[in-house]
Design a protein around this motif. Structure first.
Motif, PDB file in Angstrom:
ATOM      1  N   LYS A 163      44.782  39.185  22.781  1.00  0.00           N
ATOM      2  CA  LYS A 163      46.104  39.816  22.764  1.00  0.00           C
ATOM      3  C   LYS A 163      47.052  39.087  23.716  1.00  0.00           C
ATOM      4  O   LYS A 163      48.196  38.783  23.359  1.00  0.00           O
ATOM      5  CB  LYS A 163      45.967  41.290  23.148  1.00  0.00           C
ATOM      6  CG  LYS A 163      47.270  42.074  23.138  1.00  0.00           C
ATOM      7  CD  LYS A 163      47.025  43.543  23.488  1.00  0.00           C
ATOM      8  CE  LYS A 163      48.324  44.338  23.508  1.00  0.00           C
ATOM      9  NZ  LYS A 163      48.112  45.765  23.860  1.00  0.00           N
TER      10      LYS A 163
ATOM     11  N   LEU B 269      49.470  44.635  18.159  1.00  0.00           N
ATOM     12  CA  LEU B 269      50.537  43.643  18.096  1.00  0.00           C
ATOM     13  C   LEU B 269      51.253  43.780  16.759  1.00  0.00           C
ATOM     14  O   LEU B 269      50.621  43.759  15.705  1.00  0.00           O
ATOM     15  CB  LEU B 269      49.981  42.225  18.243  1.00  0.00           C
ATOM     16  CG  LEU B 269      49.487  41.828  19.631  1.00  0.00           C
ATOM     17  CD1 LEU B 269      49.023  40.372  19.630  1.00  0.00           C
ATOM     18  CD2 LEU B 269      50.555  42.044  20.704  1.00  0.00           C
TER      19      LEU B 269
ATOM     20  N   LEU C  46      41.457  44.718  18.510  1.00  0.00           N
ATOM     21  CA  LEU C  46      42.893  44.461  18.422  1.00  0.00           C
ATOM     22  C   LEU C  46      43.356  44.591  16.974  1.00  0.00           C
ATOM     23  O   LEU C  46      42.846  43.900  16.087  1.00  0.00           O
ATOM     24  CB  LEU C  46      43.212  43.056  18.937  1.00  0.00           C
ATOM     25  CG  LEU C  46      44.673  42.598  18.799  1.00  0.00           C
ATOM     26  CD1 LEU C  46      45.604  43.481  19.625  1.00  0.00           C
ATOM     27  CD2 LEU C  46      44.816  41.136  19.216  1.00  0.00           C
TER      28      LEU C  46
END
Length: 859
Positions: free
Chosen positions: A652, A512, A455
């Motif tokens: 996430k 993100l 991520l």
């Protein structure tokens, strides 16, 4: 571990996917004869341009069959047009770019049979490389359309293209510099007397390796002809990226016209000229008194592998807040460029990831932090400490090598940190605010997310310009503490939204993107001349950049504390109106962090602010969630396998799951909403708030009034997965307000040949009627455009259900861009059902007990 941990949902049942609702508005296109009259002169000009350009081919590249980049501008899109292009020999698909066109008398939107005024039309640029033979076949197809003749099987898409065609032309010099920021950089360097310039040439990506090599060699010859030199070349096939880093005399850009005599400027193999070295972070002068801090005795556990990576500047690794907590990996030897006092941004980011803001007295990470330096001191900064990705490096190539080194190693070397789950990137490209088209850097993060199951947490970027308020200059000091000042601030940001777009690579759809809220844990006794423009307890910070993201997806995804930013009034004002400039200070408010002191001390701290800080705090939150999940899954059968395959997506999901607009929506609604605005929750509020402010406590700490459940699986296109959430009987027939929060995330594979880009579209539908709850906050369309669907439902009407009833949540998967085939897409789902704290309803216990029964009955 708390005594109310997250609960695991039973495995879902597999069914067919749900159908999707929603139609499209209509567009008026020209009639056939009208379209022929419009396009015929354009085709003739294109033929003339082909003949003209062919006559200008340099003798130095004689023998090469000349090709030209064609641009087909269409109103609306044409699905799977790439397949029609491939039927024509000599025509090579390059790209599909989203564009918006102003409506005119030929193309305009229609609603209820009437023309809609002042609304832009969605369109496409279809880019392809054509040689003379392909041009002849294109002319033949055009003549079929012109004469109303039928098209052969497989060529019907060309008829659609001609019907929707707005323009056809060659990709020209202006296109190669459009919105790249290079012109501004050129002017800056000329102003300081610089005679040479380094820049990136982004080539059209050719799928054929021999064509790619031919284009590369041609461009290198033209660089040599221009007395330039090639510094580096990078090709990453998976994201259709091919670029050359070049240094030339700055005067080759003196004439940026289509008839320029610099053949490099006009080369058809070039997509864009871009600046380099534009990823810059500055730190204010530390002329204020710097503070020292006591050392936290909490020790790092060296036996644990790092799971968090920081790609940033080089930290001061001997600072007493960082000592023995970092694993510095510097294969490019960036350290030799740094003095200790210059190691600012990496130090502050490492401090925030490890300790959080020091005023909050949070426990530090128990694991070491992996750090890869990707910046050096900025030689062009005067009077400030500044760092940047050097001009002699392609950022996309650097990040690609750095991530590959983590998981695969360099050459014969072993992977250096294969257990990394999160990579923090608290920097962005100032020359590339997001503008419809995905940047190569963002595409790279999307590709690497899926390939390595990692991520990326990326900052939205800062906007540090002055703020002009619609308040008379001479009145400002009298009214500066009034609530309407905050409202004027929001209006100013809304009016300047184009200049405040999120920076590349934060538009990445698998990552993100983090924005900053105007919050921190500091205390301020004296403001002095400084002014706090914000009175609302939670609001987007004035420096935080705004979205939306790719195809109007929600960006930023969430907001974390970025530190309160104060301003100083410019007494000169702006044409009689109040003008406020950033108070660039290392004093509170803000986040207290470790810094390299100017006097060489190793325990100094100062206050900083920014979306970089918010991103670092989001990364720290991810580390806490990882530890929680590791504890949770350690007691579950196959828990280590679940953590390995789904742990990153759980991070996430849970990072977003705690987000809410809270009271900020009411303020934005009051200030910005106009009568009849049906897109306010769809395309307006998410620009500023994303999915909202993250409440870590909601994620990490359970209670009797709240049950959070998490599920995971892999899904194929056209499949549906149904999850059953047990309902607590004590809530039945009760008029107490209840909230249902559902969050779904996944990593999508990519299709670089399709403007839709996202191959896998997942979404959920929940049977909310059983709980009598309705959607709050983000619009139901907005939440389905990225790889995060986060929805909040609330209600207080009595909902009657019986023992054993469940809430059904259906996950569906469809192919968005082409090429998904039978790939299985991993995803995770989080569900929270709650009532207000203190209400005597044992939601957690009742859901947990019925969940156990449900699991037993399915075994």
């Amino acid at each position: 571990m708390n005594d109310k941990p997250i609960l695991m949902l039973p495995k879902p049942t597999t069914v067919d996917r749900a159908t999707r609702n929603g139609g499209r508005g209509s567009t008026r296109y020209p009639e056939h004869n009208e379209q022929v009259r419009r396009i015929l002169p354009k085709f003739r000009r294109l033929e003339s341009a082909f003949d003209s350009e062919r006559g200008k081919i340099s003798e130095s590249i004689a023998g090469i069959n000349p090709e030209y980049a064609l641009v087909f501008e269409t109103v609306g899109t044409i699905e799977n047009f790439v397949n029609a292009v491939r039927k024509i020999e000599g025509l090579d698909w390059l790209s599909e770019i989203e564009e918006y066109f102003d409506s005119d008398d030929n193309f305009y939107p229609v609603k209820d049979g009437e023309k809609v005024e002042d609304k832009q039309l969605n369109g496409r640029l279809f880019l392809m490389m054509s040689d003379q033979q392909a041009m002849r076949e294109l002319k033949s197809l055009w003549e079929k359309y012109q004469n109303g003749e039928p098209f052969e099987y497989g060529y019907g898409k060309w008829k659609s293209l001609f019907s929707q065609l707005k323009d056809i032309r060659l990709w020209d010099v202006q296109d190669r510099f459009y919105n790249t920021g290079l012109i501004d950089v050129l002017n800056e360097k000329i102003a300081i007397g610089q005679e040479t310039i380094k820049f990136e040439i982004e080539l059209w990506f050719r799928s054929n390796p021999s064509k790619r090599l031919e284009a590369s060699n041609t461009i290198k010859q033209l660089i040599q002809t221009a007395q330039g030199k090639v510094i580096n070349e990078s090709t990453i096939e998976e994201i259709s990226y091919h670029a050359i880093l070049v240094e030339t005399s700055i005067n080759i850009f003196d004439d940026l016209q289509n008839d320029s005599n610099i053949k490099l400027i006009k080369a058809d193999s070039i997509m864009y000229f871009r600046p380099v070295g534009q990823t810059v972070v500055d730190f204010p002068p530390t002329n204020e008194e710097e503070n020292e801090t006591d050392i936290d005795p909490y020790e790092v556990d060296d036996s644990l592998s790092p799971v968090i990576a920081l790609f940033d500047g080089l930290p001061l690794q001997n600072h007493q807040l960082l000592k023995d907590r970092l694993i510095i990996d510097d294969p490019d030897n960036f350290e030799e460029a740094y003095q200790a006092s210059e190691r600012v941004h990496g130090t502050t980011m490492a401090s925030l990831i490890i300790h959080g803001e020091l005023d909050s007295q949070d426990l530090p990470l128990k694991r070491p932090l992996y750090v890869r330096p990707i910046m050096k001191p900025n030689p062009y900064a005067y009077g400030v400490r500044s760092e940047h990705i050097p001009e002699d490096i392609l950022p996309v190539d650097l990040i690609h090598r750095a991530v590959k080194r983590l998981f695969e190693g360099d050459g014969d070397e072993e992977p250096v940190a294969p257990n990394i789950k999160v990579i923090n990137i608290s920097i962005g490209d100032l020359s590339r605010p997001f503008d419809l088209q995905m940047s190569p850097w963002a595409k790279l993060l999307d590709f690497l997310s899926l390939k390595y199951n990692v991520l990326f947490i990326v900052s939205a970027g800062n906007h540090t310009g002055a703020i002009r308020l619609d308040i008379e200059r001479d009145e400002f000091q009298k009214v500066k503490d009034e609530p309407f000042v905050e409202q004027q601030l929001i209006k100013f940001i809304s009016d300047s939204i184009v200049e405040r777009r999120v920076l590349s690579p934060s538009e990445s759809i698998n990552s993100l993107c983090i924005g900053a809220s105007h919050t921190d844990s500091s205390t301020v006794s004296v403001l002095g001349r400084r002014v706090d423009l914000i009175k609302h307890p939670e609001i987007m910070s004035p420096y935080s950049r705004v979205g939306l993201g790719y195809r109007n997806s929600i960006k930023p995804d969430v907001l974390f504390s970025g530190g309160k930013q104060l301003y100083l009034e410019n007494v000169m004002g702006d044409n009689g109106f109040a003008l406020l400039e950033l108070a660039n200070s290392t004093l509170a408010p803000g986040h207290k962090v470790a810094i390299p002191g100017s006097s060489g001390k190793l325990n100094e701290v100062a206050y900083t602010r920014g979306t970089s800080n918010a991103t670092a705090l989001a990364t720290k939150a991810a580390s806490k969630i990882y530890d929680m999940l590791e504890d949770l899954l350690s007691g579950i059968e196959n828990g280590s396998d679940i953590m390995e395959h789904y742990g990153v997506l759980m991070l996430k999901t849970l990072l977003v799951h705690g987000a809410s607009w809270n009271q900020a929506y009411d303020l934005y609604n009051q200030v910005l909403r106009t009568p009849g605005d049906s897109t306010f929750k769809d395309k307006q509020v998410p620009r500023y708030l994303g999915y909202g402010f993250v409440n870590e406590n909601k994620i990490l700490n359970g209670s009797e009034q709240k049950a959070t459940l998490i599920g995971f699986s892999r899904i194929k296109k056209e499949e549906g997965h149904v999850y059953e959430v047990p309902l607590p009987p004590s809530l039945s027939s009760n008029t107490i307000k209840r909230r249902l929060t559902i969050t779904l995330t996944w990593f999508t594979p990519l299709n670089n040949n399709n403007q839709k880009y996202r191959q896998a579209h997942l979404w959920f539908n929940s049977e909310n009627d059983i709980l009598k709850v309705n959607r709050q906050e983000a619009d139901g369309r907005a939440v389905q455009r990225g790889t995060v669907q986060h929805e909040i439902f609330e209600g207080d009407t009595a909902a009657a259900f019986i023992e054993g009833n469940t809430l059904s949540i259906k996950i569906s998967c469809r192919e968005d861009a082409g090429g998904l085939r039978q790939l299985e897409i991993p995803y995770t789902l989080a569900v929270t059902l709650e009532v207000a704290e203190g209400i005597d309803i044992p939601i957690y216990t009742e859901v947990r007990d019925r969940l156990r029964t449900l699991i037993r009955t399915r075994q």
